[in-house]
Design a protein around this motif. Structure first.
Motif, PDB file in Angstrom:
ATOM      1  N   ILE A 102      10.483   5.640 -12.331  1.00  0.00           N
ATOM      2  CA  ILE A 102      11.233   4.406 -12.546  1.00  0.00           C
ATOM      3  C   ILE A 102      12.730   4.698 -12.554  1.00  0.00           C
ATOM      4  N   THR A 103      13.458   3.935 -11.766  1.00  0.00           N
ATOM      5  CA  THR A 103      14.920   4.007 -11.751  1.00  0.00           C
ATOM      6  C   THR A 103      15.465   2.626 -12.082  1.00  0.00           C
ATOM      7  N   VAL A 104      16.467   2.588 -12.972  1.00  0.00           N
ATOM      8  CA  VAL A 104      17.070   1.318 -13.376  1.00  0.00           C
ATOM      9  C   VAL A 104      18.578   1.397 -13.189  1.00  0.00           C
ATOM     10  N   TYR A 128       0.802  -1.222   0.000  1.00  0.00           N
ATOM     11  CA  TYR A 128       0.000   0.000   0.000  1.00  0.00           C
ATOM     12  C   TYR A 128       0.835   1.272   0.000  1.00  0.00           C
ATOM     13  N   ASP A 129       2.037   1.235   0.623  1.00  0.00           N
ATOM     14  CA  ASP A 129       2.865   2.442   0.634  1.00  0.00           C
ATOM     15  C   ASP A 129       3.992   2.387  -0.393  1.00  0.00           C
ATOM     16  N   ASN A 133       3.508   9.000  -6.557  1.00  0.00           N
ATOM     17  CA  ASN A 133       4.413   9.253  -5.431  1.00  0.00           C
ATOM     18  C   ASN A 133       5.117   7.990  -4.950  1.00  0.00           C
ATOM     19  N   GLN A 134       4.984   6.898  -5.665  1.00  0.00           N
ATOM     20  CA  GLN A 134       5.668   5.657  -5.307  1.00  0.00           C
ATOM     21  C   GLN A 134       6.747   5.359  -6.338  1.00  0.00           C
ATOM     22  N   LYS A 135       7.900   4.924  -5.869  1.00  0.00           N
ATOM     23  CA  LYS A 135       9.044   4.706  -6.751  1.00  0.00           C
ATOM     24  C   LYS A 135       9.197   3.230  -7.099  1.00  0.00           C
ATOM     25  N   GLY A 144       4.578   0.778  -5.967  1.00  0.00           N
ATOM     26  CA  GLY A 144       6.008   0.980  -5.973  1.00  0.00           C
ATOM     27  C   GLY A 144       6.721  -0.218  -5.380  1.00  0.00           C
ATOM     28  N   ALA A 145       7.981  -0.428  -5.747  1.00  0.00           N
ATOM     29  CA  ALA A 145       8.763  -1.559  -5.235  1.00  0.00           C
ATOM     30  C   ALA A 145      10.205  -1.434  -5.717  1.00  0.00           C
TER      31      ALA A 145
END
Length: 1011
Positions: free
Chosen positions: A343-345, A275-276, A322-324, A297-298
């Motif tokens: 998204i970060t890779v 959820y967060d 607001n979730q990465k 996000g995860a």
């Protein structure tokens, strides 16, 4: 609209320290006693004053607390319910389930103290455990039409899973109140094991597993179902080491220190929805996951992999901005549907598929890029430079052409060297050329001139290969790179999705989803230009899509369209003029054709047939909405049979109605390789000798070689000595597929208290996938006592309905199911000149006998000749069944009153009148607001749950909201709102009827009053 029985709140499920199992005085000997004791030990349910009260109805609040105790939800929603006091003991659980999307309420109310119905519970359970809607089982119930549309998929899921079943009389009773024992039993069937304490676990789980606590190690385990990492894990750790999971993994809990999968096999999907959005999932060792779906996000990490790891990662469109999302490591295919995802890779992505505009932060390496038309792809907000970029072409309405000056040769050219893609062959060698002029003395015809029209015509003629049209692509394309008639011409191909259609024409179909691809042919060399084709690549689960010759002229070219997405039928339409569009979607009885009138009325059938449908869409297309594509999900799944969608257009301004029906038929590919449906356990019955138990299965044919061992079954009384299987190879019919248990040691006095469990993995179907029959626990074993249980006489005494408890077995009954003999008498005098029809199944038979003239007054007697019949336990019927009790007489309906209640119209008839046990078609009901008339359509008429003489007309149905708006507006403006009923189809039995089967008499307009 939800239909709930009003009841007083009873404080019976709490979250305090549970009473010990021994202290629950009222569960000893109860049929659900063992399940109640188990879930009390888990801390999910508790008693009150030393009692559990298993037969009491369950409130919505109590059910919410049970589900919260299982999943241990952490996120709490803001209280927006007008009837929920935050100080109440159940308020925290309701608000947590509301935040999780499990309990949504109705009309701004949570209705906590109302008793929960069976269909409401089904929806909440399906949402909680993310059950798949693989096959629809609601049509097996005699009252299936009574199941609300919003609940049908959920009921289907639970029935298919074996967690929920119907009643002995063949009904499901969706509006019946769920008892506390029934609720525990359903959960007990859904969840094989609940881990609620930290520690190491290594057992074999023969079903679904829920973990709701942190610091858990699952090691050397096999899970024959789904694994749920609940929110109760919090921000803690859970580790899986050497675990095989036959289903999916749903990750709702876990922290930034990890959910760890080491040497884990996940047969289906890994779904992450914290959820967060603060969660880390580590994939290591020989772990293999077919697909990962990120719904929040995860941080997804791959480390020290010795296998392919994750085949496909899909980022849902619903991920919050607001979730990465962070990828650390190496990944095969990443598909992004979210335009707002951060998204970060840090690592490598072999192929990035950007379904929407996508930006990657960090230090990514993208080896291959596919970008959806209209989208962009960037790294750190700069265009991606990949080694193999496949960007879809823009579909120009006019081709761009340039012919080199002086090129008029028209000389044929050969294919490029090594061309094996099925293009036009090279000229034959001289030895095979004609050595004499044509017989008519003429010359060999010259090839067509080199013009763009001729080239495009040649491409169009051949590029589809064996496919009939571009809207129905099932096999590889013939993407030629040259044409023999045009020297120096080079054709190259571009595709918007090379994973579905490659540049050489190879097609990759997937199961349960049609796919849309834009294909572009680019000309160079002796001629330049380009042309695009929009293709629909059909799903593996579809064998063909057919359209009728008649297409209403109000449809724009290439429309309407039907396609399959995630197993559901979707529709696209475009009208060139403003009009009303009526549809019916039929997944059950598609062999029935529709007439224009039946589509307008929201059902199918012609020439007097009236057949219920799965859905009855309606849309009014305004002038501003013409020449625009409209798309929607019907919510109707594609079954193992043909589905049919019928369309009718009406334009009142021009007094126009379609002259015929426009139809699309989707034929299901009934192939074992695509079949994921499991054999469905119907019922277990024991014979009178108490030495054989018969377990009936439907939906799938049983594999005769998959005989379970005796130890796979357990009886609460007696012993099992032998297991055998019978199958005729038919899928859907339960009398074709059954398991026989040879048993002993069962006393006569225990025959009505038998229960059976199956925990094996051997029993399976005949499909290529070899789907296993689901396990079950403490399923009742029924002893059969044949009898006529009830007789009901209609209000006009022209119809009699007789209910027979337990049906006959059609596989061994020579005459019974085709030619039963039933007779009716009044005061001992036989009444002849009747006709009848009946419905039968394993639980019973329902006869409806009709007469031209009313039966005389007197006592009704029924006799059924059953001398040639065999029951489902293979015992012969008595020679005759006789009804000896008093028949029930239904009162005259009278003229109803009509009231408006929460947007629905309630029709109340005379006391003593009662409607049939299932909902009915609205055809024949007309609502009048002022001078405007609205003809109702579809199955929006529901029998009220508590008052048998009352009908509820569901104006909150999504395709009837325009009528509701007109009614509310009319009442607000002081206009007269009225309703009437007129039978439209003579004596057809599928119109509104009483519980004896007699049709509801017509009534003229009555006023609708606001409640």
């Amino acid at each position: 609209m939800l239909s709930l029985a009003v009841a007083a709140a009873v404080l019976t499920v709490t979250i305090t320290v549970p009473v010990s199992a021994a202290a629950l005085q009222d569960i000893q000997g109860h049929w659900a006693g063992s399940a109640i004791e188990q879930w009390q030990q888990y801390g999910v349910i508790n008693g009150h004053d030393g009692k559990f009260r298993p037969n009491n109805a369950l409130t919505r609040a109590e059910f919410a607390v049970m589900l919260d105790n299982i999943m241990k939800y952490e996120e709490t929603a803001t209280n927006t319910f007008s009837d929920l006091e935050t100080a109440k003991w159940y308020a925290p659980s309701i608000l947590k389930l509301n935040a999780a999307g499990i309990l949504k309420g109705t009309g701004g109310k949570a209705l906590p103290t109302q008793h929960i119905t069976r269909q409401e519970a089904a929806v909440m359970l399906t949402n909680t455990f993310q059950l798949e809607h693989n096959n629809v089982r609601t049509n097996a119930f005699t009252d299936q039409i009574e199941i609300a549309e919003w609940a049908k998929a959920s009921v289907s899921s639970l029935v298919s899973s074996g967690a929920l079943s119907g009643f002995p009389d063949g009904t499901f009773r969706p509006r019946a109140e769920l008892t506390r024992a029934e609720a525990v039993t359903i959960i007990n069937k859904l969840i094989q094991e609940l881990i609620s304490k930290p520690g190491d676990y290594s057992q074999h789980i023969t079903g679904n597993l829920v973990v709701n606590t942190p610091d858990v190690l699952l090691k050397n385990m096999k899970i024959d179902g789904d694994l749920y990492v609940a929110q109760g894990v919090g921000s803690g750790e859970i580790t899986l080491d050497d675990v095989e999971i036959s289903g999916s993994v749903y990750v709702y809990g876990g922290g930034e220190h990890s959910v760890i999968l080491n040497n884990v096999g996940v047969r289906e999907a890994l779904v992450v929805n914290k959820y967060d959005g603060k969660i880390r999932v580590l994939i290591a060792g020989s772990t293999s996951v077919a697909a990962v779906k990120l719904e929040s996000g995860a941080r997804l990490v791959t480390k020290d992999l010795t296998s392919s790891g994750i085949e496909n990662v899909e980022i849902s469109a619903d991920v919050s901005a607001n979730q990465k999302i962070v990828f650390d490591g190496n990944f095969n295919i990443v598909v992004n549907h979210s335009s707002q995802a951060d998204i970060t890779v840090n690592g490598t992505i072999k192929e990035l598929v950007a379904k929407t505009s996508t930006n990657l932060n960090g230090n990514p390496e993208v080896e291959k890029l596919t970008v959806e038309q209209g989208a962009t792809a960037t790294i750190n907000n700069r265009p991606i430079q990949s080694s193999n970029s496949n960007v879809p072409a823009v579909n120009n309405s006019e081709p761009v052409i340039s012919t080199p000056p002086g090129n008029t040769s028209g000389v044929p050219v050969t294919s490029a060297p090594g061309n094996t893609n099925g293009s036009t062959p090279t000229n034959p060698p001289p030895s095979s050329q004609p050595d004499t002029p044509p017989a008519n003395g003429g010359s060999v015809p010259a090839p067509p001139a080199l013009t763009v029209d001729n080239v495009f015509a040649a491409i169009k003629q051949g590029y589809l290969g064996t496919n009939t049209d571009r809207g129905n692509v099932f096999s590889n394309l013939n993407l030629m790179t040259s044409l023999a008639d045009y020297e120096g011409l080079i054709i190259t191909w571009q595709t918007s999705n090379p994973l579905v259609v490659s540049e050489t024409g190879t097609i990759n179909r997937i199961n349960w989803n049609d796919q849309f691809v834009t294909l572009k042919a680019v000309l160079s060399g002796s001629l330049t230009g380009e042309i695009t084709f929009d293709l629909t690549v059909r799903a593996l689960s579809t064998s063909s899509v057919e359209m009728t010759d008649f297409i209403d002229p109000y449809f724009s070219p290439d429309y309407p369209q039907a396609y399959v997405k995630n197993g559901d039928i979707w529709i696209r339409y475009m009208l060139n003029e403003p009009a009303e569009l009526y549809m019916v979607v039929n997944a059950y009885s598609s062999h029935f054709e529709s007439s224009v009138d039946s589509v307008l009325r929201g059902h199918t059938g012609k020439d007097g047939d009236v057949v219920f449908v799965s859905d009855w869409p309606y849309f009014k297309v305004e002038a501003s909405e013409t020449n625009k594509v409209h798309e929607f999900n019907t919510g109707v799944p594609l079954l193992d049979m043909k589905s049919r969608i019928d369309f009718v257009v009406r334009d009142a301004s021009k007094n126009y109605t379609s002259s015929s029906v426009t139809s699309i038929a989707i034929n299901k590919e009934v192939t074992g390789a695509y079949d994921t449906s499991t054999p469905y356990f119907e019922k277990a019955v024991i014979n009178k000798a108490l030495d054989s138990i018969y377990l009936y299965y439907s939906s799938e044919a049983l594999d005769l070689t998959s005989v379970p061992s005796v130890s796979d079954y357990s009886l609460n009384v007696g012993e099992i000595n032998k297991v055998t299987i019978h199958s005729d190879g038919e899928d859907w019919f339960s009398h074709s597929n059954y398991v026989i248990l040879s048993v002993s040691g069962i006393p006569e006095e225990e025959k009505d208290n038998l229960s059976l469990s199956y925990t094996g993995t051997a029993l399976q179907d005949t499909g290529d996938v070899k789907n296993r029959a689901p396990v079950f626990t403490a399923a009742p074993v029924y002893s059969i006592e044949e009898q006529i249980t009830s007789v009901t006489v209609s209000s006009d005494r022209k119809t009699v309905r007789a209910e027979v408890n337990y049906g006959w077995f059609p596989g061994l009954t020579s005459t019974g199911v085709d030619d039963p003999t039933i007779s009716v008498s009044v005061d001992g005098l036989d009444i002849i000149d009747s006709s009848y029809y009946y419905f039968y199944g394993i639980d019973g038979v329902s006869f409806t006998i009709t007469y031209e003239t009313p039966l005389p007054a007197g006592s009704i007697g029924i006799k059924l000749n059953t001398s040639d019949m065999v029951n489902w336990a293979m015992d012969p019927y008595p020679a005759e069944l006789t009804f000896v009790n008093e028949a029930r007489q239904i009162a005259e309906p009278g003229i109803p009153s009509a009231t408006l209640d929460n947007g629905d119209i309630i029709l109340t008839f005379a006391e003593g009148y009662e409607f049939n046990t299932y909902d009915g078609l609205a055809a024949g009901l007309t609502i009048k607001v002022g001078d405007a008339e609205y003809h109702l359509r579809g199955s929006v008429v529901q029998k009220a749950a508590s008052n048998l003489n009352t009908l509820r007309i569901d104006l909150n149905d999504k395709y009837t909201l325009h009528v509701k708006d007109a009614v509310l507006r009319g009442i607000q403006e002081g206009q007269a709102v009225q309703i009437k009923y007129t039978k439209l189809y003579g004596n057809n039995k599928f119109q509104l009827a009483d519980s004896a089967g007699a049709l509801l008499p017509d009534f003229d307009y009555v006023n609708v009053t606001a409640n």
